[in-house]
Design a protein around this motif. Structure first.
Motif, PDB file in Angstrom:
ATOM      1  N   VAL A  99       0.766  -1.107   0.006  1.00 51.29           N
ATOM      2  CA  VAL A  99      -0.030   0.103   0.144  1.00 51.29           C
ATOM      3  C   VAL A  99       1.034   1.200   0.012  1.00 51.29           C
ATOM      4  O   VAL A  99       1.620   1.443   0.786  1.00 51.29           O
ATOM      5  N   GLY A 100       0.583   2.100  -0.910  1.00 53.09           N
ATOM      6  CA  GLY A 100       1.373   3.344  -0.987  1.00 53.09           C
ATOM      7  C   GLY A 100       2.291   3.354  -2.150  1.00 53.09           C
ATOM      8  O   GLY A 100       2.974   4.341  -2.513  1.00 53.09           O
ATOM      9  N   ASP A 101       2.764   2.133  -2.668  1.00 55.24           N
ATOM     10  CA  ASP A 101       3.871   1.859  -3.704  1.00 55.24           C
ATOM     11  C   ASP A 101       3.197   2.479  -5.074  1.00 55.24           C
ATOM     12  O   ASP A 101       1.978   2.304  -5.238  1.00 55.24           O
ATOM     13  N   LEU A 102       4.004   2.922  -5.902  1.00 57.41           N
ATOM     14  CA  LEU A 102       3.811   3.175  -7.433  1.00 57.41           C
ATOM     15  C   LEU A 102       3.796   1.883  -8.175  1.00 57.41           C
ATOM     16  O   LEU A 102       5.177   1.340  -7.952  1.00 57.41           O
ATOM     17  N   VAL A 103       2.833   1.495  -8.648  1.00 56.38           N
ATOM     18  CA  VAL A 103       2.705   0.264  -9.316  1.00 56.38           C
ATOM     19  C   VAL A 103       2.551   0.429 -10.799  1.00 56.38           C
ATOM     20  O   VAL A 103       1.925   1.413 -11.449  1.00 56.38           O
ATOM     21  N   THR A 104       3.519  -0.023 -11.467  1.00 54.37           N
ATOM     22  CA  THR A 104       3.811   0.024 -12.978  1.00 54.37           C
ATOM     23  C   THR A 104       3.488  -1.419 -13.700  1.00 54.37           C
ATOM     24  O   THR A 104       3.856  -2.293 -13.452  1.00 54.37           O
ATOM     25  N   ARG A 105       2.753  -1.152 -14.729  1.00 55.22           N
ATOM     26  CA  ARG A 105       2.544  -2.193 -15.787  1.00 55.22           C
ATOM     27  C   ARG A 105       3.048  -2.063 -16.960  1.00 55.22           C
ATOM     28  O   ARG A 105       2.571  -1.051 -17.652  1.00 55.22           O
ATOM     29  N   ILE A 106       3.713  -3.090 -17.542  1.00 58.68           N
ATOM     30  CA  ILE A 106       4.194  -3.049 -18.836  1.00 58.68           C
ATOM     31  C   ILE A 106       3.627  -4.272 -19.612  1.00 58.68           C
ATOM     32  O   ILE A 106       3.938  -5.648 -19.121  1.00 58.68           O
ATOM     33  N   SER A 107       2.948  -4.194 -20.591  1.00 57.36           N
ATOM     34  CA  SER A 107       2.360  -5.221 -21.449  1.00 57.36           C
ATOM     35  C   SER A 107       2.525  -5.391 -22.925  1.00 57.36           C
ATOM     36  O   SER A 107       2.958  -4.285 -23.579  1.00 57.36           O
ATOM     37  N   THR A 108       2.897  -6.524 -23.235  1.00 53.75           N
ATOM     38  CA  THR A 108       3.434  -7.021 -24.662  1.00 53.75           C
ATOM     39  C   THR A 108       2.743  -7.964 -25.357  1.00 53.75           C
ATOM     40  O   THR A 108       2.203  -8.978 -24.448  1.00 53.75           O
ATOM     41  N   ILE A 109       2.289  -7.866 -26.362  1.00 47.69           N
ATOM     42  CA  ILE A 109       1.622  -8.796 -26.990  1.00 47.69           C
ATOM     43  C   ILE A 109       2.608  -9.866 -27.397  1.00 47.69           C
ATOM     44  O   ILE A 109       3.626  -9.470 -28.150  1.00 47.69           O
ATOM     45  N   ARG A 110       2.533 -11.132 -27.169  1.00 45.58           N
ATOM     46  CA  ARG A 110       3.466 -12.154 -27.271  1.00 45.58           C
ATOM     47  C   ARG A 110       3.044 -13.015 -28.592  1.00 45.58           C
ATOM     48  O   ARG A 110       3.931 -13.589 -29.106  1.00 45.58           O
ATOM     49  N   ASP A 111       1.864 -13.427 -28.915  1.00 43.65           N
ATOM     50  CA  ASP A 111       1.512 -14.148 -29.822  1.00 43.65           C
ATOM     51  C   ASP A 111       0.183 -14.117 -30.077  1.00 43.65           C
ATOM     52  O   ASP A 111      -1.041 -13.476 -29.488  1.00 43.65           O
ATOM     53  N   VAL A 112      -0.295 -14.528 -31.551  1.00 44.35           N
ATOM     54  CA  VAL A 112      -1.557 -14.326 -31.966  1.00 44.35           C
ATOM     55  C   VAL A 112      -1.698 -15.579 -32.851  1.00 44.35           C
ATOM     56  O   VAL A 112      -0.891 -15.869 -33.722  1.00 44.35           O
ATOM     57  N   VAL A 113      -2.782 -16.472 -32.628  1.00 42.14           N
ATOM     58  CA  VAL A 113      -3.029 -17.474 -33.244  1.00 42.14           C
ATOM     59  C   VAL A 113      -4.346 -17.972 -33.654  1.00 42.14           C
ATOM     60  O   VAL A 113      -5.216 -17.502 -32.883  1.00 42.14           O
ATOM     61  N   VAL A 114      -4.705 -18.325 -34.602  1.00 43.74           N
ATOM     62  CA  VAL A 114      -6.056 -18.602 -35.005  1.00 43.74           C
ATOM     63  C   VAL A 114      -6.124 -20.249 -35.169  1.00 43.74           C
ATOM     64  O   VAL A 114      -5.259 -20.982 -35.712  1.00 43.74           O
ATOM     65  N   LYS A 115      -7.440 -20.830 -34.471  1.00 47.10           N
ATOM     66  CA  LYS A 115      -7.565 -22.007 -34.564  1.00 47.10           C
ATOM     67  C   LYS A 115      -9.179 -22.365 -34.860  1.00 47.10           C
ATOM     68  O   LYS A 115      -9.849 -21.422 -35.064  1.00 47.10           O
ATOM     69  N   GLN A 116      -9.296 -23.620 -35.234  1.00 45.52           N
ATOM     70  CA  GLN A 116     -10.957 -23.917 -35.468  1.00 45.52           C
ATOM     71  C   GLN A 116     -11.386 -24.506 -34.248  1.00 45.52           C
ATOM     72  O   GLN A 116     -10.888 -25.685 -33.786  1.00 45.52           O
ATOM     73  N   GLY A 117     -12.427 -23.982 -33.872  1.00 43.21           N
ATOM     74  CA  GLY A 117     -13.197 -24.765 -32.585  1.00 43.21           C
ATOM     75  C   GLY A 117     -14.387 -25.458 -32.740  1.00 43.21           C
ATOM     76  O   GLY A 117     -14.766 -25.482 -34.070  1.00 43.21           O
ATOM     77  N   ARG A 118     -15.127 -25.930 -31.797  1.00 41.12           N
ATOM     78  CA  ARG A 118     -16.230 -26.584 -31.987  1.00 41.12           C
ATOM     79  C   ARG A 118     -17.447 -25.730 -32.450  1.00 41.12           C
ATOM     80  O   ARG A 118     -18.092 -26.145 -33.300  1.00 41.12           O
ATOM     81  N   THR A 119     -17.298 -24.559 -32.211  1.00 41.57           N
ATOM     82  CA  THR A 119     -18.399 -23.564 -32.584  1.00 41.57           C
ATOM     83  C   THR A 119     -17.954 -22.640 -33.676  1.00 41.57           C
ATOM     84  O   THR A 119     -18.642 -21.662 -33.960  1.00 41.57           O
ATOM     85  N   GLY A 120     -16.728 -22.799 -34.273  1.00 44.06           N
ATOM     86  CA  GLY A 120     -16.455 -21.965 -35.258  1.00 44.06           C
ATOM     87  C   GLY A 120     -14.878 -21.602 -34.964  1.00 44.06           C
ATOM     88  O   GLY A 120     -14.110 -22.007 -34.218  1.00 44.06           O
TER      89      GLY A 120
END
Length: 280
Positions: A99-120
């Protein structure tokens, strides 16, 4: 529309970041939402997974899409499939957020994959988050987001009940009231309409009720694991297998394994909605 995977994979490597001080007020709001009594004074160790409430993207209201999410194509790729859900992920804990800390988030896109599922068609986007507190790495997170095609228009239906295959050593019952889900959406700045808009979730997404957030379920399970063992796990991983709705109570459950705990959420009559594994 068929996803153009070559175009979508061009988003791999994109980054987004934000910072926020963890205030006493936010911890009080977190405690009120979860009916907990975590310490709120400056320097106290923060509740597990409160990072979901910190340094979230702050998109202008006019830039939100029809589902309440930020319009795609900036940080997240412009996947042309309309339904977005949290499929699972993993946390590794390296230190405390206080509590009281400065919290930093760094987000990075690591992968993108297309698959065929049961519903499309399904498109999976993997995002890595690094969460630092007071300049020190506190945790790393892998987040798996799934996009899928819209369901055909039909009266809302709920999944067929099936008894969970696991036997719980620890179990708690949770009532996912509309107020509970709204409060969690509010403290996480999550405008996704499936969690608070009854008309939208029924008439557009074709679900029988408001959907219980994936991060909320993960938070409940991770905190249950810490309650049982008396300390935070070193590693926590999970995956969603079905949805929970505000139409039924659900349980959070745990059972011992040789290297830690298996945990899960489920309606009292099944099926399992989220399964997780915690190790120390």
């Amino acid at each position: 529309m068929e996803p153009d995977i070559d175009h979508l994979r061009g988003w791999i490597g994109r980054e987004d970041s934000a910072s926020q001080v963890l205030s006493e007020t936010l911890v009080c709001q977190f405690n009120a939402t979860f009916d907990r009594d975590f310490k709120v004074e400056p320097g106290a160790v923060a509740p597990l997974l409160i990072h979901f409430c910190l340094a979230q993207p702050t998109v202008l209201t006019e830039e939100l899409g029809p589902d309440g999410h930020a319009a795609r194509g900036s940080f997240l790729p412009p996947v042309p499939l309309p339904r977005r859900m949290w499929a699972g992920g993993q946390f590794s804990f390296h230190g405390d957020i206080r509590v009281g800390d400065l919290v930093t988030r760094i987000s990075t896109i690591r992968d993108v994959v297309v698959k065929q599922g049961r519903t499309g068609r399904l498109c999976f986007v993997t995002v890595e988050h690094e969460i630092s507190s007071a300049g020190q790495l506190a945790m790393t997170e892998r987040q798996d987001i799934v996009y899928r095609e819209a369901q055909a228009a039909s009266p809302p239906v709920r999944e067929t009940a099936a008894a969970p295959a696991l036997v719980a050593e620890h179990s708690r019952r949770i009532t996912p009231s509309a107020a509970y889900l709204f409060r969690y959406s509010a403290i996480t700045f999550n405008a996704h309409r499936i969690h608070y808009d009854q008309d939208y979730v029924r008439d557009v997404e074709n679900y029988p009720g408001l959907i219980v957030h994936g991060p909320l379920q993960a938070t409940l399970l991770c905190q249950l694991a810490a309650d049982i063992k008396g300390k935070a796990p070193a590693d926590f991983r999970f995956r969603s297998t079905s949805a929970l709705f505000d139409t039924d109570d659900f349980t959070i459950n745990a059972a011992s394994t040789p290297d830690g705990l298996t945990l899960w959420t489920a309606r009292p009559d099944g099926p399992i909605a989220m399964e997780a594994h915690a190790r120390w």
